[in-house]
Design an enzyme around this catalytic site. Structure first.
Site, PDB file in Angstrom:
ATOM      1  N   LYS A   1      15.464  -4.046   3.234  1.00 39.16           N
ATOM      2  CA  LYS A   1      15.432  -4.757   4.501  1.00 39.16           C
ATOM      3  C   LYS A   1      15.169  -6.225   4.205  1.00 39.16           C
ATOM      4  O   LYS A   1      14.628  -6.566   3.152  1.00 39.16           O
ATOM      5  CB  LYS A   1      14.409  -4.151   5.442  1.00 39.16           C
ATOM      6  CG  LYS A   1      12.998  -4.018   4.903  1.00 39.16           C
ATOM      7  CD  LYS A   1      12.208  -3.138   5.853  1.00 39.16           C
ATOM      8  CE  LYS A   1      10.729  -3.115   5.542  1.00 39.16           C
ATOM      9  NZ  LYS A   1      10.375  -2.094   4.537  1.00 39.16           N
TER      10      LYS A   1
ATOM     11  N   ASP B   1      10.238  -8.632   3.513  1.00 41.42           N
ATOM     12  CA  ASP B   1      11.296  -7.736   3.984  1.00 41.42           C
ATOM     13  C   ASP B   1      11.144  -7.390   5.464  1.00 41.42           C
ATOM     14  O   ASP B   1      12.116  -7.025   6.122  1.00 41.42           O
ATOM     15  CB  ASP B   1      11.417  -6.470   3.105  1.00 41.42           C
ATOM     16  CG  ASP B   1      10.110  -5.722   2.933  1.00 41.42           C
ATOM     17  OD1 ASP B   1       9.090  -6.145   3.516  1.00 41.42           O
ATOM     18  OD2 ASP B   1      10.107  -4.709   2.209  1.00 41.42           O
ATOM     19  N   ARG B   2       9.945  -7.543   6.022  1.00 40.07           N
ATOM     20  CA  ARG B   2       9.763  -7.253   7.453  1.00 40.07           C
ATOM     21  C   ARG B   2       9.943  -8.528   8.283  1.00 40.07           C
ATOM     22  O   ARG B   2       9.678  -9.621   7.789  1.00 40.07           O
ATOM     23  CB  ARG B   2       8.365  -6.719   7.729  1.00 40.07           C
ATOM     24  CG  ARG B   2       8.099  -5.398   7.083  1.00 40.07           C
ATOM     25  CD  ARG B   2       6.751  -4.851   7.489  1.00 40.07           C
ATOM     26  NE  ARG B   2       6.575  -3.527   6.920  1.00 40.07           N
ATOM     27  CZ  ARG B   2       5.809  -2.580   7.437  1.00 40.07           C
ATOM     28  NH1 ARG B   2       5.097  -2.829   8.515  1.00 40.07           N
ATOM     29  NH2 ARG B   2       5.721  -1.400   6.860  1.00 40.07           N
TER      30      ARG B   2
ATOM     31  N   SER C   1       3.370  -5.106  -0.032  1.00 44.61           N
ATOM     32  CA  SER C   1       4.041  -5.444   1.224  1.00 44.61           C
ATOM     33  C   SER C   1       3.134  -6.117   2.253  1.00 44.61           C
ATOM     34  O   SER C   1       2.584  -7.171   1.994  1.00 44.61           O
ATOM     35  CB  SER C   1       4.679  -4.180   1.787  1.00 44.61           C
ATOM     36  OG  SER C   1       5.475  -4.497   2.879  1.00 44.61           O
ATOM     37  N   HIS C   2       2.932  -5.433   3.384  1.00 42.25           N
ATOM     38  CA  HIS C   2       2.157  -6.004   4.492  1.00 42.25           C
ATOM     39  C   HIS C   2       0.658  -5.725   4.337  1.00 42.25           C
ATOM     40  O   HIS C   2      -0.130  -6.125   5.189  1.00 42.25           O
ATOM     41  CB  HIS C   2       2.648  -5.401   5.805  1.00 42.25           C
ATOM     42  CG  HIS C   2       2.597  -3.910   5.781  1.00 42.25           C
ATOM     43  ND1 HIS C   2       3.519  -3.151   5.090  1.00 42.25           N
ATOM     44  CD2 HIS C   2       1.725  -3.035   6.309  1.00 42.25           C
ATOM     45  CE1 HIS C   2       3.221  -1.876   5.210  1.00 42.25           C
ATOM     46  NE2 HIS C   2       2.125  -1.768   5.945  1.00 42.25           N
TER      47      HIS C   2
ATOM     48  N   ASP D   1       5.825  -9.642   1.496  1.00 42.27           N
ATOM     49  CA  ASP D   1       6.929  -9.668   0.526  1.00 42.27           C
ATOM     50  C   ASP D   1       8.274  -9.990   1.157  1.00 42.27           C
ATOM     51  O   ASP D   1       9.310  -9.908   0.487  1.00 42.27           O
ATOM     52  CB  ASP D   1       7.004  -8.344  -0.243  1.00 42.27           C
ATOM     53  CG  ASP D   1       7.331  -7.160   0.650  1.00 42.27           C
ATOM     54  OD1 ASP D   1       6.916  -7.163   1.819  1.00 42.27           O
ATOM     55  OD2 ASP D   1       8.000  -6.214   0.181  1.00 42.27           O
TER      56      ASP D   1
ATOM     57  N   ASP E   1       6.456 -10.499   6.590  1.00 39.09           N
ATOM     58  CA  ASP E   1       5.286  -9.915   5.929  1.00 39.09           C
ATOM     59  C   ASP E   1       5.117 -10.495   4.527  1.00 39.09           C
ATOM     60  O   ASP E   1       5.852 -11.404   4.123  1.00 39.09           O
ATOM     61  CB  ASP E   1       5.379  -8.378   5.899  1.00 39.09           C
ATOM     62  CG  ASP E   1       6.479  -7.865   4.985  1.00 39.09           C
ATOM     63  OD1 ASP E   1       7.407  -8.627   4.675  1.00 39.09           O
ATOM     64  OD2 ASP E   1       6.407  -6.687   4.568  1.00 39.09           O
TER      65      ASP E   1
HETATM   66  C1  G16 Z   1       7.754   0.615   3.955  1.00 38.87           C
HETATM   67  C2  G16 Z   1       9.172   1.057   3.810  1.00 38.87           C
HETATM   68  C3  G16 Z   1       9.832   1.135   5.160  1.00 38.87           C
HETATM   69  C4  G16 Z   1       9.047   2.047   6.071  1.00 38.87           C
HETATM   70  C5  G16 Z   1       7.615   1.612   6.128  1.00 38.87           C
HETATM   71  C6  G16 Z   1       6.849   2.686   6.862  1.00 38.87           C
HETATM   72  O1  G16 Z   1       7.738  -0.704   4.441  1.00 38.87           O
HETATM   73  O2  G16 Z   1       9.891   0.152   2.997  1.00 38.87           O
HETATM   74  O3  G16 Z   1      11.138   1.572   5.001  1.00 38.87           O
HETATM   75  O4  G16 Z   1       9.551   2.055   7.357  1.00 38.87           O
HETATM   76  O5  G16 Z   1       7.086   1.485   4.828  1.00 38.87           O
HETATM   77  O6  G16 Z   1       5.544   2.645   6.591  1.00 38.87           O
HETATM   78  P1  G16 Z   1       4.562   3.826   6.969  1.00 38.87           P
HETATM   79  O7  G16 Z   1       4.843   4.975   6.042  1.00 38.87           O
HETATM   80  O8  G16 Z   1       3.229   3.183   6.789  1.00 38.87           O
HETATM   81  O9  G16 Z   1       4.855   4.163   8.405  1.00 38.87           O
HETATM   82  P2  G16 Z   1       7.072  -1.891   3.617  1.00 38.87           P
HETATM   83  O10 G16 Z   1       7.431  -3.131   4.353  1.00 38.87           O
HETATM   84  O11 G16 Z   1       5.608  -1.557   3.645  1.00 38.87           O
HETATM   85  O12 G16 Z   1       7.671  -1.804   2.248  1.00 38.87           O
END
Ligand code: G16
Length: 561
Positions: free
Chosen positions: A385, A288-289, A116-117, A286, A284
């Site tokens: 998302k 989704d953000r 992801s990010h 991938d 981000d």
């Molecule tokens: C992921 C989940 C999100 C969540 C986020 C929280 O995001 O898909 O639903 O809100 O993690 O991250 P943390 O546990 O670090 O607060 P992503 O975009 O990283 O897949």
């Protein structure tokens, strides 16, 4: 080629976090590490299914180590008799597009290669997550089974040749033949499938004429979104070529941290401040953000983004047609959307952090839009998302409500609904052990019966009286079951609930610990006031209660969003 069984032994710590297994690339590169996890996914995913009838989607953000990982996954799918896989062209498929492809092609699930990010490259992170046949991230029940399997695995099945099985750069059908079977492979261009879906949601003619009069700036942060931005926003919707920046996907994201917030997307924020742009957004790694900015770099918090979109959903054809079933937010997301829900008499659901918790609500037709403070917004068109969906939703709303700027829209929204001033403080890369001790200290303090009723005062004299405090546990809205019994965040409500502070440890890091402090305060009169005036005194009080500086040695957050 032949199917072979490779002996292996379990690795510690293959427990999926908030969203899949995320670890340093070097961890995934250890012999058998990736293979063990993939075999564990298949062992769970194939239960009760006839392998040769199973179709899986394989995609990801194209980060470093994606291609060798795809090679391993293809060989392990063949080794386990999977009948068909749909593989992303060049390994590039955004997380929302994987969800869209699983649903459009009625696949049985998907494996997404992304952290992801988190930064990429040889010294960055890698990740693997499993999505189910509804297109959404596997719920806890499934990830727990996968984790249990990782702890007992003694072998995995693969082919005696792993590399060169597929031509990942050639769109279309291929077959991997091996003794006793075959694996059908389709290399897919997900941009088309995803675009077809968006056409059923938005009024593209309206978006095209709106964009003909506006200047926008869209930052793909060297991640997976580049091809989608160019094809959809530029080619289909007519945005200027120069509106799309950092749109070539890179294995290491150009050495950047592909996280769309005020710190890591500061470049975009600065360009918006000095430029003549009406609207800006970043995604981000991938896709989704999303982060939404208005003219002059006006920042829309993700919580306000959810509230504004929720309040204006029926301006978008998909919701006009299907109706608005409900809103949902994760617990630490501000309650701005709750104010909209009570005005519009629409149900709002609170869930723990993690998109996977929205899945069953959407499947049951309870919820149309979901959002999280962590820069996630999306709807029931898929089960992830969706950054680009959020941007098109914003552009649709702006085109329909005819305000002169994003800032004006926000100000109108606050004066109609009231405002939650909001900020999240992140303390990244702390040592794990002191953070665990700090969370235990906070839990003990706030669950002591004498805590409720106490009043705390900031150095500038603002008073906060505790009226509730708890370790947040989730009661599943559909089944009524309590899931997990706490552990999703330590919540303190002050001043009749108008003010809230939450401590939570991130579940997406690959090592160490990140402490998140979520802060919010409701205000109905001075809605255009200064965020810091509301948040700083509250942060001071919350930090004193937590003793964060004593435990972690940190004097200040690394990121504020
Ligand atoms: C992921 C989940 C999100 C969540 C986020 C929280 O995001 O898909 O639903 O809100 O993690 O991250 P943390 O546990 O670090 O607060 P992503 O975009 O990283 O897949």
């Amino acid at each position: 080629m032949k199917v072979i069984t490779v002996n292996t032994s379990p690795f510690d710590g293959q427990k999926p976090g908030t969203s899949g297994l995320r670890k340093p690339v070097q961890t995934f590169m250890q012999p058998n590490y990736t293979e063990n996890f993939v075999q564990s996914i298949l062992d769970v995913a194939l239960v009760g299914r006839v392998s040769k009838d199973v179709t899986l989607v394989i995609g990801g953000d194209g980060r470093y180590f994606s291609k060798p990982a795809i090679d391993s996954i293809v060989a392990i799918c063949a080794g386990n008799g999977v009948g068909r896989i749909l593989v992303a062209h060049n390994g590039i498929m955004s997380t929302p597009a994987v969800s869209a492809v699983i649903r459009a092609r009625k696949a049985d699930g998907g494996i997404i290669l992304t952290a992801s990010h988190n930064p990429g490259g040889p010294n960055g992170d890698f990740g693997i997550k499993y999505n189910c046949d509804n297109g959404g991230p596997a719920p806890d029940q499934i990830t727990n089974q996968i984790f249990a399997r990782t702890k007992e695995l003694t072998s995995y099945k693969t082919l005696d040749q792993v590399t060169g099985l597929i031509k990942i750069d050639q769109i279309g059908e291929q077959v991997v033949q091996y003794e006793g079977g075959q694996l059908a492979v389709e290399i897919v261009d997900s941009v088309n499938i995803y675009l077809d879906l968006l056409r059923t949601i938005f009024d593209f003619a309206q978006l095209r004429s709106f964009l003909a009069t506006k200047k926008i700036l869209i930052d793909a942060m060297n991640g997976v979104m580049g091809p989608y931005v160019k094809r959809i926003l530029v080619q289909e919707l007519g945005a200027l070529e120069q509106s799309a920046i950092r749109c070539i996907p890179m294995e290491d994201f150009g050495g950047e941290h592909p996280d769309p917030n005020l710190t890591y997307a500061a470049d975009l924020v600065n360009k918006m401040k000095v430029g003549d742009y009406d609207f800006g957004a970043a995604f981000d790694g991938d896709g989704d953000r999303n982060m939404i900015l208005g003219r002059g770099g006006f920042f829309v918090t993700p919580s306000d983004s959810l509230a504004v979109l929720s309040d204006n959903l029926e301006t978008i054809p998909y919701f006009k047609k299907n109706g608005v079933k409900g809103y949902a937010r994760s617990m630490p997301t501000s309650r701005a959307v709750d104010l909209v829900a009570s005005q519009n008499k629409v149900n709002v659901y609170e869930t723990p952090t993690g998109w996977k918790y929205f899945g069953n609500l959407m499947d049951a037709g309870r919820v149309s839009i979901c959002g999280e403070e962590s820069f996630g917004t999306g709807s029931d068109h898929i089960r992830e998302k969706d950054g680009l969906w959020a941007v098109l939703a914003w552009l649709s709303v702006l085109a329909s409500v005819k305000v002169d700027s994003v800032e004006t829209l926000l100000k109108q929204h606050w004066s109609k609904n009231g405002r939650y001033f909001y900020a999240r403080y992140d303390y990244e890369n702390c040592e794990s052990e002191p953070c665990t001790r700090m969370m235990a200290h906070i839990k003990q303090t706030i669950t002591d019966p004498s805590f409720v009723g106490q009043t705390f005062k900031s150095s500038n004299g603002v008073e906060y009286r505790v009226n509730e405090a708890f370790d947040y546990a989730y009661t599943n809205h559909l089944t009524g079951e309590i899931e997990g019994g706490g552990g999703h965040g330590l919540v303190i409500l002050f001043n009749e609930g108008a003010t809230r502070a939450i401590f939570r440890l991130s579940g997406t890091g690959s090592s160490g610990a990140t402490v998140r402090l979520y802060l919010e305060q409701r205000e109905s009169k001075n809605v255009n006031g200064n965020v810091d005036d509301y948040i700083k005194p509250l942060a001071e009080v919350a930090l004193n209660i937590s003793k964060l500086t004593q435990f972690t040695g940190r004097q200040a957050p690394t990121v504020i969003t």
